[in-house]
Design an enzyme around this catalytic site. Structure first.
Site, PDB file in Angstrom:
ATOM      1  N   ARG A  15      70.480   7.313  26.211  1.00 46.49           N
ATOM      2  CA  ARG A  15      69.447   7.486  25.438  1.00 46.49           C
ATOM      3  C   ARG A  15      69.892   8.569  24.206  1.00 46.49           C
ATOM      4  O   ARG A  15      69.911   8.267  23.177  1.00 46.49           O
ATOM      5  CB  ARG A  15      68.225   8.140  25.776  1.00 46.49           C
ATOM      6  CG  ARG A  15      66.930   7.762  24.955  1.00 46.49           C
ATOM      7  CD  ARG A  15      66.796   8.893  24.193  1.00 46.49           C
ATOM      8  NE  ARG A  15      66.667  10.138  24.660  1.00 46.49           N
ATOM      9  CZ  ARG A  15      66.762  11.269  24.041  1.00 46.49           C
ATOM     10  NH1 ARG A  15      66.953  11.354  22.897  1.00 46.49           N
ATOM     11  NH2 ARG A  15      66.699  12.632  24.920  1.00 46.49           N
ATOM     12  N   ASP A  16      70.343   9.615  24.858  1.00 47.74           N
ATOM     13  CA  ASP A  16      70.585  10.757  23.514  1.00 47.74           C
ATOM     14  C   ASP A  16      71.905  10.405  23.045  1.00 47.74           C
ATOM     15  O   ASP A  16      72.312  10.642  21.963  1.00 47.74           O
ATOM     16  CB  ASP A  16      70.713  12.219  24.239  1.00 47.74           C
ATOM     17  CG  ASP A  16      70.193  13.136  23.416  1.00 47.74           C
ATOM     18  OD1 ASP A  16      70.776  13.483  22.170  1.00 47.74           O
ATOM     19  OD2 ASP A  16      69.472  14.064  23.756  1.00 47.74           O
ATOM     20  N   HIS A  19      72.272   8.431  19.696  1.00 45.57           N
ATOM     21  CA  HIS A  19      72.526   8.986  18.405  1.00 45.57           C
ATOM     22  C   HIS A  19      73.979   9.025  18.203  1.00 45.57           C
ATOM     23  O   HIS A  19      74.400   8.793  16.914  1.00 45.57           O
ATOM     24  CB  HIS A  19      71.931  10.501  18.483  1.00 45.57           C
ATOM     25  CG  HIS A  19      70.228  10.523  18.476  1.00 45.57           C
ATOM     26  ND1 HIS A  19      69.377   9.998  17.665  1.00 45.57           N
ATOM     27  CD2 HIS A  19      69.520  11.001  19.658  1.00 45.57           C
ATOM     28  CE1 HIS A  19      68.202  10.226  18.006  1.00 45.57           C
ATOM     29  NE2 HIS A  19      68.264  10.748  19.292  1.00 45.57           N
ATOM     30  N   SER A 169      65.980  21.049  21.471  1.00 48.50           N
ATOM     31  CA  SER A 169      66.416  20.032  20.504  1.00 48.50           C
ATOM     32  C   SER A 169      67.397  20.257  19.584  1.00 48.50           C
ATOM     33  O   SER A 169      68.457  19.690  19.386  1.00 48.50           O
ATOM     34  CB  SER A 169      65.229  19.284  19.783  1.00 48.50           C
ATOM     35  OG  SER A 169      63.960  19.091  20.652  1.00 48.50           O
ATOM     36  N   HIS A 198      66.147  20.506  28.833  1.00 47.76           N
ATOM     37  CA  HIS A 198      66.738  19.686  28.246  1.00 47.76           C
ATOM     38  C   HIS A 198      67.626  20.497  27.272  1.00 47.76           C
ATOM     39  O   HIS A 198      67.011  21.004  26.240  1.00 47.76           O
ATOM     40  CB  HIS A 198      65.925  18.454  27.586  1.00 47.76           C
ATOM     41  CG  HIS A 198      66.686  17.510  26.576  1.00 47.76           C
ATOM     42  ND1 HIS A 198      67.331  16.238  27.314  1.00 47.76           N
ATOM     43  CD2 HIS A 198      67.272  17.704  25.503  1.00 47.76           C
ATOM     44  CE1 HIS A 198      67.663  15.649  26.097  1.00 47.76           C
ATOM     45  NE2 HIS A 198      68.011  16.482  25.342  1.00 47.76           N
ATOM     46  N   HIS A 200      71.176  21.320  24.574  1.00 45.91           N
ATOM     47  CA  HIS A 200      72.180  20.697  23.965  1.00 45.91           C
ATOM     48  C   HIS A 200      73.454  21.728  23.655  1.00 45.91           C
ATOM     49  O   HIS A 200      72.984  23.187  23.871  1.00 45.91           O
ATOM     50  CB  HIS A 200      71.761  20.549  22.468  1.00 45.91           C
ATOM     51  CG  HIS A 200      71.095  19.105  22.358  1.00 45.91           C
ATOM     52  ND1 HIS A 200      71.789  17.965  22.039  1.00 45.91           N
ATOM     53  CD2 HIS A 200      69.827  18.766  22.629  1.00 45.91           C
ATOM     54  CE1 HIS A 200      70.909  16.915  22.039  1.00 45.91           C
ATOM     55  NE2 HIS A 200      69.763  17.245  22.411  1.00 45.91           N
ATOM     56  N   TYR A 289      67.082  20.141  14.361  1.00 48.44           N
ATOM     57  CA  TYR A 289      67.088  19.131  15.236  1.00 48.44           C
ATOM     58  C   TYR A 289      68.316  18.159  15.628  1.00 48.44           C
ATOM     59  O   TYR A 289      69.183  17.834  14.311  1.00 48.44           O
ATOM     60  CB  TYR A 289      66.102  18.116  14.898  1.00 48.44           C
ATOM     61  CG  TYR A 289      65.702  16.980  15.883  1.00 48.44           C
ATOM     62  CD1 TYR A 289      64.623  17.438  16.822  1.00 48.44           C
ATOM     63  CD2 TYR A 289      65.842  15.745  15.704  1.00 48.44           C
ATOM     64  CE1 TYR A 289      64.301  16.391  17.633  1.00 48.44           C
ATOM     65  CE2 TYR A 289      65.260  14.744  16.668  1.00 48.44           C
ATOM     66  CZ  TYR A 289      64.340  15.004  17.579  1.00 48.44           C
ATOM     67  OH  TYR A 289      64.007  14.209  18.453  1.00 48.44           O
TER      68      TYR A 289
END
Length: 347
Positions: A15-16, A19, A169, A198, A200, A289
């Protein structure tokens, strides 16, 4: 597999990672990745367009393969893992949720900006009526104080959300910033809902921040094998498992099997490594983001302006997910400055 973990890991590379791959997954890749992750013991695998159900569009980018077909394939392939799907109210619809369940998805993850939890209420209600497990995403969590984030988490929990995530995010949170927010949610929600995190890698802290989250009381953690996600990617699952093994946190995932999956199955499906380069660092530093990266690179090439300057100004304007089109305005602004002889400021 229930009961063999202290912390439940969700892999979001399908899913991520969409991108990073510009939403160009094919069935063969998804089937192979799901099979490898499932065999390694990953309990939850998220599969959707990068921007969630219904995200295939002119604004976000069109999927090569319809996401519902990929959800169905993932559910048919996984022997033990549950298949999760993401939806953003206003992008996806309640009908999309029903279709995802019909195709085998069993965990509905509903994401809103961190100050807009109220727009998720009806979607959580539907998901619970359908018998789906529910997870809430409070995105761009670095932008508001812990107590305000906790108040938004309460809205989601009261609507039927069973686990509310602190979602970094932009990869902008640093250690204590994660711990403080997770602790605030744990204190607010008590036994009403679990708390997740979550992260990054835009400041290189995805794994460290995840450890801080667990120590502060998080029971669910996201990552992506091989950091396969937006921006510099997510916390790499294989590294998370190695670290959690060493500090005595059970995940139910075999370290060697997940390392093999990362190297032999996931990496060949990636268009390139997810890099902690200047663009990614600017996103983490400026609070942008993570999915803006590919959009910024595209506008950089189109207008002949530096992508990192686009991203920095996006951070200055406090843009959030869904405002990717404003990168065009920023690009034109920088282009005019270049043509008039002005030097674009980094600050």
């Amino acid at each position: 597999m229930t009961g063999i973990w202290d912390v439940r890991i969700t892999d979001t590379s399908l899913r991520d990672g969409s991108h990073h791959k510009r939403h160009q997954f094919i069935k063969e890749e998804v089937g192979a990745i799901v099979a490898a992750l499932d065999a390694a013991g990953v309990p939850v695998i998220e599969v959707t367009h990068g921007d969630g159900l219904g995200g295939s569009s002119f604004n976000y980018g069109f999927s090569k393969t319809p996401e519902q077909e990929l959800i169905k394939l993932a559910a048919q392939t996984a022997k033990e893992a549950k298949i999760a799907f993401l939806m953003l109210p206003g992008v996806g619809t309640k009908e999309d949720i029903k279709e995802a369940q019909d195709n085998g998805g069993s965990i509905c993850r509903i994401a809103t900006h961190c100050t807009e939890a109220d727009v998720s209420i009806q979607h959580f209600g539907l998901a619970r009526e359908l018998g789906l497990e529910t997870v809430g995403f409070l995105m761009m969590a670095h932008t508001i104080a812990p107590e305000k984030l906790a108040a938004q988490a309460r809205i989601m929990a009261d609507a039927g959300c069973q686990c509310v995530y602190v979602v970094d995010s932009a990869g902008a949170l640093v250690l204590d910033g994660v711990a403080d927010r997770v602790a605030a949610l744990v204190a607010e929600l008590g036994e009403d809902a679990q708390v997740g995190f979550h992260g990054h890698e835009n400041l290189g802290l995805g794994v460290a921040n995840s450890v801080e989250a667990v120590r502060a009381g998080a029971k669910q953690i996201d990552g992506s094998v091989r950091r396969f996600g937006a921006g510099a990617g997510n916390a790499p699952v294989e590294a998370l498992i190695g670290v959690f093994d060493k500090i005595g946190v059970k995940t139910g995932i075999d370290f060697f099997d997940i390392a093999d999956a990362a190297e032999d199955v996931v990496r060949p499906a990636m268009p390139a490594e997810c890099l902690l380069d200047r663009n990614a660092l600017i996103m983490g530093y400026s609070g942008v983001y993570s999915s803006f990266l590919k959009h910024a690179v595209r506008q950089s090439e189109r207008y002949g302006v530096p992508a990192h300057q686009l991203l920095h100004r996006a951070g200055q304007r406090k843009l959030i997910g869904g405002q990717e089109d404003q990168l065009i305005d920023i690009a034109l602004e920088i282009k005019r400055e270049q043509e008039s002889g002005q030097v674009a400021s980094r600050r």
